[in-house]
Write a protein that holds these residues in place. Structure first.
Motif, PDB file in Angstrom:
ATOM      1  N   ARG A  52      -2.301 -45.962  -0.047  1.00  0.00           N
ATOM      2  CA  ARG A  52      -1.716 -44.695   0.384  1.00  0.00           C
ATOM      3  C   ARG A  52      -0.277 -44.629  -0.115  1.00  0.00           C
ATOM      4  N   LEU A  53       0.080 -43.508  -0.724  1.00  0.00           N
ATOM      5  CA  LEU A  53       1.408 -43.314  -1.299  1.00  0.00           C
ATOM      6  C   LEU A  53       2.186 -42.308  -0.464  1.00  0.00           C
ATOM      7  N   VAL A  54       3.409 -42.676  -0.098  1.00  0.00           N
ATOM      8  CA  VAL A  54       4.258 -41.792   0.694  1.00  0.00           C
ATOM      9  C   VAL A  54       5.682 -41.912   0.178  1.00  0.00           C
ATOM     10  N   ASP A  55       6.374 -40.777  -0.017  1.00  0.00           N
ATOM     11  CA  ASP A  55       7.779 -40.874  -0.394  1.00  0.00           C
ATOM     12  C   ASP A  55       8.622 -41.080   0.858  1.00  0.00           C
ATOM     13  N   GLN A  56       9.799 -41.646   0.683  1.00  0.00           N
ATOM     14  CA  GLN A  56      10.618 -42.092   1.809  1.00  0.00           C
ATOM     15  C   GLN A  56      10.947 -40.959   2.771  1.00  0.00           C
ATOM     16  N   ALA A  57      11.188 -39.772   2.237  1.00  0.00           N
ATOM     17  CA  ALA A  57      11.572 -38.654   3.095  1.00  0.00           C
ATOM     18  C   ALA A  57      10.473 -38.285   4.078  1.00  0.00           C
ATOM     19  N   ALA A  58       9.215 -38.550   3.702  1.00  0.00           N
ATOM     20  CA  ALA A  58       8.095 -38.175   4.568  1.00  0.00           C
ATOM     21  C   ALA A  58       7.510 -39.364   5.312  1.00  0.00           C
TER      22      ALA A  58
END
Length: 300
Positions: free
Chosen positions: A31-37
């Motif tokens: 699972r990929l998530v950017d830091q802001a989210a």
């Protein structure tokens, strides 16, 4: 196995989608998530059971401290950013270093990748002439002919003499195309680099100023090193060496002439290697107009 990868920058979804789909075949759920989210992801009920957290976090982005604290509840962790405390990573330093290099594509052999593509194209019926079969042979061919836009360890005259020039572009060929550019962009080039031929990679051909377009050709394939973005002169000073990623500096005439040549003689362009300078040229990065230099360089 479930892996959560948090990055401080946006992911290129199309590229990583292929990675995610491929890993699923091996039973790995990435699972990929950017830091802001990501602040609302770690600890949420639906993300329970994460086996490995890969964190490439930036101090200046939202949730840095909270993500580190929450991330310590995950049994296996790897911090990729140098801003992450060393005790966050549960792997040995050698393993973490190798993983970081793998993700950043360090050590990939662009020449060998190019040789593989040429072999596949030949089998598919494309005209690749007498293209070398190995990456080393491609590299040696480029270096022996000095087929690069370089000036510190050679001269432009030597590049031409050794066969490193694909084309010599004079002002009569270049000027109609250049004069048709959007006026703000055209004036910016003249302001930064003066009139044709500008600074660097110019040569006298039968008394005329020409720009030397470097590279080697095999059949319908042209192999070219990206031209210099804005550094001309042997001294590395602010006067003759402009900053590579300066978003306000227009590309020089030689850059534009090289990409005009590419537009005129190519049906497709494939970039090998790490990131280049094209995406750092002045102009927008999305919704480009005809005044943006990446669009000017690559054409429609």
């Amino acid at each position: 196995m479930r892996i959560l990868y948090i990055h401080s920058l946006m992911f290129h979804q199309r590229t990583w989608r292929r990675v995610v789909d491929r890993l699923k075949q091996d039973g790995i759920d990435l699972r990929l998530v950017d830091q802001a989210a990501a602040a609302g992801v770690i600890g949420a009920p639906e993300t329970g059971g994460i086996d490995l957290l890969v964190a490439d976090l930036a101090v200046g982005m939202p949730g840095f401290d909270r993500l580190l604290e929450a991330g310590r509840s995950i049994p296996h962790r790897m911090g990729l950013s140098h801003q992450i405390p060393g005790d966050f990573t549960t792997f040995g330093m050698d393993t973490a270093s190798e993983f970081r290099q793998y993700l950043s594509a360090v050590g990939l052999d662009a020449f060998e990748s190019l040789a593989w593509v040429l072999r596949q194209m030949k089998m598919a019926g494309y005209d690749v002439g007498a293209a070398p079969k190995t990456g080393r042979e491609i590299r040696d061919a480029i270096m022996s002919r000095k087929a690069v836009a370089e000036f510190r360890w050679t001269t432009v005259d030597e590049i031409v003499r050794k066969g490193g020039a694909l084309h010599l572009m004079d002002e009569a060929e270049y000027a109609p195309w250049f004069n048709a550019l959007a006026e703000p962009s055209r004036l910016k080039v003249l302001e930064d680099w003066d009139a044709f031929p500008g600074q660097g990679m110019s040569h006298k051909d039968n008394g005329k100023d020409v720009l030397v377009i470097t590279g080697i050709r095999y059949g319908n394939i042209r192999i070219m090193a990206q031209p210099k973005r804005g550094c001309y002169g042997a001294k590395r000073t602010g006067e003759v060496c402009r900053i590579l990623h300066d978003p306000a500096l227009a590309p020089p005439h030689h850059w534009l002439a090289t990409y005009k040549y590419i537009q005129d003689h190519s049906d497709a362009v494939v970039h090998f290697g790490a990131d280049g300078a094209l995406e750092y040229l002045p102009g927008k990065q999305v919704g480009l107009s005809d005044a943006c230099f990446p669009e000017i360089s690559m054409g429609e």
